[in-house]
Design an enzyme around this catalytic site. Sequence first.
Site, PDB file in Angstrom:
ATOM      1  N   HIS A  57       0.841  -1.208   0.000  1.00 16.73           N
ATOM      2  CA  HIS A  57       0.000   0.000   0.000  1.00 16.73           C
ATOM      3  C   HIS A  57       0.874   1.255   0.000  1.00 16.73           C
ATOM      4  O   HIS A  57       1.484   1.616   1.009  1.00 16.73           O
ATOM      5  CB  HIS A  57      -0.916   0.013   1.230  1.00 16.73           C
ATOM      6  N   HIS A  59       1.335   5.362  -2.103  1.00 15.95           N
ATOM      7  CA  HIS A  59       0.826   6.383  -3.031  1.00 15.95           C
ATOM      8  C   HIS A  59       2.024   7.003  -3.743  1.00 15.95           C
ATOM      9  O   HIS A  59       2.619   7.955  -3.253  1.00 15.95           O
ATOM     10  CB  HIS A  59       0.025   7.452  -2.279  1.00 15.95           C
ATOM     11  N   GLN A 152     -10.022   9.023  -5.150  1.00 13.44           N
ATOM     12  CA  GLN A 152      -9.648   9.586  -3.852  1.00 13.44           C
ATOM     13  C   GLN A 152     -10.706  10.533  -3.282  1.00 13.44           C
ATOM     14  O   GLN A 152     -10.851  10.653  -2.077  1.00 13.44           O
ATOM     15  CB  GLN A 152      -8.308  10.335  -4.014  1.00 13.44           C
ATOM     16  N   HIS A 210      -9.411   1.532   0.110  1.00 13.13           N
ATOM     17  CA  HIS A 210      -9.272   2.252   1.366  1.00 13.13           C
ATOM     18  C   HIS A 210     -10.614   2.088   2.078  1.00 13.13           C
ATOM     19  O   HIS A 210     -11.645   2.480   1.537  1.00 13.13           O
ATOM     20  CB  HIS A 210      -9.025   3.734   1.109  1.00 13.13           C
ATOM     21  N   GLU A 213     -11.134   4.057   7.073  1.00 14.42           N
ATOM     22  CA  GLU A 213      -9.983   4.753   7.661  1.00 14.42           C
ATOM     23  C   GLU A 213     -10.557   5.873   8.518  1.00 14.42           C
ATOM     24  O   GLU A 213     -10.538   7.047   8.154  1.00 14.42           O
ATOM     25  CB  GLU A 213      -9.052   5.299   6.569  1.00 14.42           C
ATOM     26  N   ASP A 309       2.257   3.310   2.852  1.00 14.82           N
ATOM     27  CA  ASP A 309       1.196   4.274   2.538  1.00 14.82           C
ATOM     28  C   ASP A 309       1.761   5.574   1.962  1.00 14.82           C
ATOM     29  O   ASP A 309       1.560   5.858   0.795  1.00 14.82           O
ATOM     30  CB  ASP A 309       0.328   4.565   3.774  1.00 14.82           C
ATOM     31  N   TRP A 315       0.433  14.096   3.745  1.00 17.77           N
ATOM     32  CA  TRP A 315      -0.152  13.415   4.903  1.00 17.77           C
ATOM     33  C   TRP A 315       0.878  12.863   5.872  1.00 17.77           C
ATOM     34  O   TRP A 315       0.606  12.641   7.031  1.00 17.77           O
ATOM     35  CB  TRP A 315      -1.055  12.258   4.413  1.00 17.77           C
TER      36      TRP A 315
END
Length: 427
Positions: A57, A59, A152, A210, A213, A309, A315
């Site tokens: 996982h 991005h 997203q 996802h 979360e 991630d 983030w």
Amino acid sequence: MLDMIIRGAALPDGRTNTDIGIQAGRITAVQPNLQAEAGQVIDATGRLVTPPFADAHLHLDSALSLGQPRLNESGTLLEGIALWSELKPHLTVEAIYERAKKLCLWAIARGTLAIRSHVDICDDRLLAVEALTRLRRDLRAYLDIQLVAFPQDGYLRYPNAAINLQRALDMGVDVIGGIPHFERTMQDGAESVRALMRIAAERGARVDMHCDESDDPLSRHIETLAAETVRHGMQGRVAGSHLTSMHSMDNYYASKLISLIAEAGVGVIANPLINITLQGRHDTYPKRRGMTRVKELMAAGVPVAFGHDCVMDPWYSFGTHDMLEVAGMGLHVGQLTAQSEIRASFAAVTETPAKILGLPNYGLAPGCDANLVVLQAENAFEAIRIRAERLYVIRRGQVIAQTAPRESRVRVDGADLAIDFTRANLG
Ligand code: FE2
């Protein structure tokens, strides 16, 4: 005459002093005292040799964008989301490609040879899809990249998400993503899961959403995802990422849910580095841990992987894409200190994500691809404890990355001592 022999290896399953023979990119032998010659011999005496790390996982489209166009001053999820929206209009294919490529080179240096990356498709230009499908092709010889079409801003919430998802799949994106807890209502969330699972069943695609979360114990989209997996007969091809709401759920409901997840053969991907920093932010004290029920899911036989991630993005500002750091954090947050759980934590960044991704020919047996990492550690426990260096990273029988062994020197009482942070030479 073999291409390569790795001699004296320790293996993740506890075997020691094992030789590994390699020919034409494949492992041909895994045994003690292999009687053969080879073009290249690597002495791995007392070193752990493992199939490569895999990150289930990530991005890649936002990786290494830290500071673009500005830093996340509050360090919160909400400002991170706002920042990504500010950055999106300024993205270019080249900028995404270059950042993602640099991240991939970090990953290779760290012995990670498979990455599943989500790709934001809520940008009608689909620049990230273009950049990352090209990068996947350009790095194919070195690294397996699996791409997930990730709506997203919500599959039902973002106006063009459905069209963009089909376009992204037609452009070669492999896996179908989703974000049901981000839809406007619980009902929309469940409907998005059903719609995306229908598309996946029609296309024969894997799914990785996802999911939940959130700290809201009533965020239960994983239940719909698991039930739809059973209904479509897609056991073993679906994963739920994050699932942090399970941390906050009522125990009775969670026990029923975990059985359903196991029955559905749904894989679970926790992302301990970012989950522990972003979840539980509305709590005063005590503050909840921000990770799903890893221990209980593992005990139920559910494949649980740990992902990175985010790396240096809106983030999460930290990280060097070291899957041993990820395993270490997952182990600590999940209190996975039983001997079997320590082994499972190492598997959560190696064989378990390989299984969730469906990587062919992965493993340490004759016939598997000769993709291997030689670590400066005696075993998996030590590898996690000291974040061991990856001395050799081998792809299809070729060394594609090397790191010098780590050594500190300390001078005391006139002696010059080599320090390696192991218990070697102690009783
Ligand atoms: Fe994510």
